[in-house]
Design an enzyme around this catalytic site. Structure first.
Site, PDB file in Angstrom:
ATOM      1  N   HIS A   1      -8.975  -3.476  -2.503  1.00  0.00           N
ATOM      2  CA  HIS A   1      -8.061  -2.641  -1.708  1.00  0.00           C
ATOM      3  C   HIS A   1      -8.560  -1.190  -1.667  1.00  0.00           C
ATOM      4  O   HIS A   1      -8.620  -0.583  -0.592  1.00  0.00           O
ATOM      5  CB  HIS A   1      -6.665  -2.722  -2.337  1.00  0.00           C
ATOM      6  CG  HIS A   1      -5.606  -1.958  -1.628  1.00  0.00           C
ATOM      7  ND1 HIS A   1      -4.658  -2.578  -0.841  1.00  0.00           N
ATOM      8  CD2 HIS A   1      -5.316  -0.630  -1.587  1.00  0.00           C
ATOM      9  CE1 HIS A   1      -3.832  -1.649  -0.351  1.00  0.00           C
ATOM     10  NE2 HIS A   1      -4.219  -0.459  -0.786  1.00  0.00           N
ATOM     11  N   GLU A   2      -8.933  -0.632  -2.817  1.00  0.00           N
ATOM     12  CA  GLU A   2      -9.361   0.768  -2.870  1.00  0.00           C
ATOM     13  C   GLU A   2     -10.716   0.962  -2.185  1.00  0.00           C
ATOM     14  O   GLU A   2     -10.914   1.967  -1.493  1.00  0.00           O
ATOM     15  CB  GLU A   2      -9.383   1.285  -4.311  1.00  0.00           C
ATOM     16  CG  GLU A   2      -8.041   1.232  -5.024  1.00  0.00           C
ATOM     17  CD  GLU A   2      -6.869   1.791  -4.243  1.00  0.00           C
ATOM     18  OE1 GLU A   2      -7.034   2.802  -3.528  1.00  0.00           O
ATOM     19  OE2 GLU A   2      -5.768   1.225  -4.335  1.00  0.00           O
TER      20      GLU A   2
ATOM     21  N   HIS B   1     -10.104   1.199   1.457  1.00  0.00           N
ATOM     22  CA  HIS B   1      -9.657   2.543   1.853  1.00  0.00           C
ATOM     23  C   HIS B   1     -10.849   3.460   2.101  1.00  0.00           C
ATOM     24  O   HIS B   1     -10.882   4.196   3.085  1.00  0.00           O
ATOM     25  CB  HIS B   1      -8.767   3.178   0.781  1.00  0.00           C
ATOM     26  CG  HIS B   1      -7.324   2.847   0.898  1.00  0.00           C
ATOM     27  ND1 HIS B   1      -6.576   3.115   2.018  1.00  0.00           N
ATOM     28  CD2 HIS B   1      -6.477   2.272   0.009  1.00  0.00           C
ATOM     29  CE1 HIS B   1      -5.327   2.724   1.824  1.00  0.00           C
ATOM     30  NE2 HIS B   1      -5.236   2.201   0.613  1.00  0.00           N
TER      31      HIS B   1
ATOM     32  N   CYS C   1       0.848  -1.183   0.000  1.00  0.00           N
ATOM     33  CA  CYS C   1       0.000   0.000   0.000  1.00  0.00           C
ATOM     34  C   CYS C   1       0.885   1.236   0.000  1.00  0.00           C
ATOM     35  O   CYS C   1       1.880   1.290   0.736  1.00  0.00           O
ATOM     36  CB  CYS C   1      -0.903  -0.011   1.238  1.00  0.00           C
ATOM     37  SG  CYS C   1      -1.997   1.410   1.365  1.00  0.00           S
TER      38      CYS C   1
END
Length: 163
Positions: A131-132, A135, A89
């Site tokens: 992953h995004e 976030h 990351c």
């Protein structure tokens, strides 16, 4: 628009759930331009708005030359086996840890014109979409690690020169 600095682990914005975009205006258009510029830096697969300090549900991606963005993304499908794969990351530089991710993901959101869009894929694209979206939900990949892997990662964070 210029590439924006990436916020690092420990910054509260990274642990904050991002607000949905209510209206696409000049501010959102500028944010998308900044995210696209920021994700085009070599070696980057995705950048979430929270990583550049903006608490809105928008991310950009750059997978095998396919560059794009999604406003108000929602994961609508996860499929395939959960695989433990190396993941890093930008907000936790220099660390790569074995992270569980589905092998396929589909995300639905809108574009700058308010049109519904879908982005999907397997492999690195599936990993980046998950992953995004994490976030934007205030999660880092470190939060997905099993107990032992997380302990190792946190020790490495504390020992890093940027923390």
């Amino acid at each position: 628009m210029p590439e924006r600095p990436i916020r690092l682990f420990g910054d509260p914005v990274l642990k904050t759930v991002s607000a949905p975009v209510e209206q696409v205006d000049d501010r959102v258009r500028g944010l998308v331009a900044d995210l696209l510029d920021s994700v085009r830096v070599p070696g980057r697969a995705g950048v979430a708005a929270s990583q550049i300090g903006v608490n809105l549900r928008v991310f950009s991606y750059n997978i095998d030359g396919d560059v794009g963005y999604v406003i108000n993304p929602v994961i609508v499908e996860l499929a395939g086996e959960v695989e433990t794969i190396d993941e890093g990351c930008l907000s936790v530089p220099g660390l790569w840890q074995k992270t569980p991710r589905h092998s396929f993901a589909r995300v639905r959101g809108i574009d700058l014109d308010g049109n519904e869009i879908e982005v999907s894929g397997s492999g690195l694209m599936a990993q980046a979409l998950q992953h995004e979206c994490d976030h934007l939900d205030g999660l880092l990949y470190l939060d997905r690690l099993d107990k032992d892997e997380r302990r190792i990662a946190m020790r490495r964070v504390r020992e890093s020169d940027w923390f």
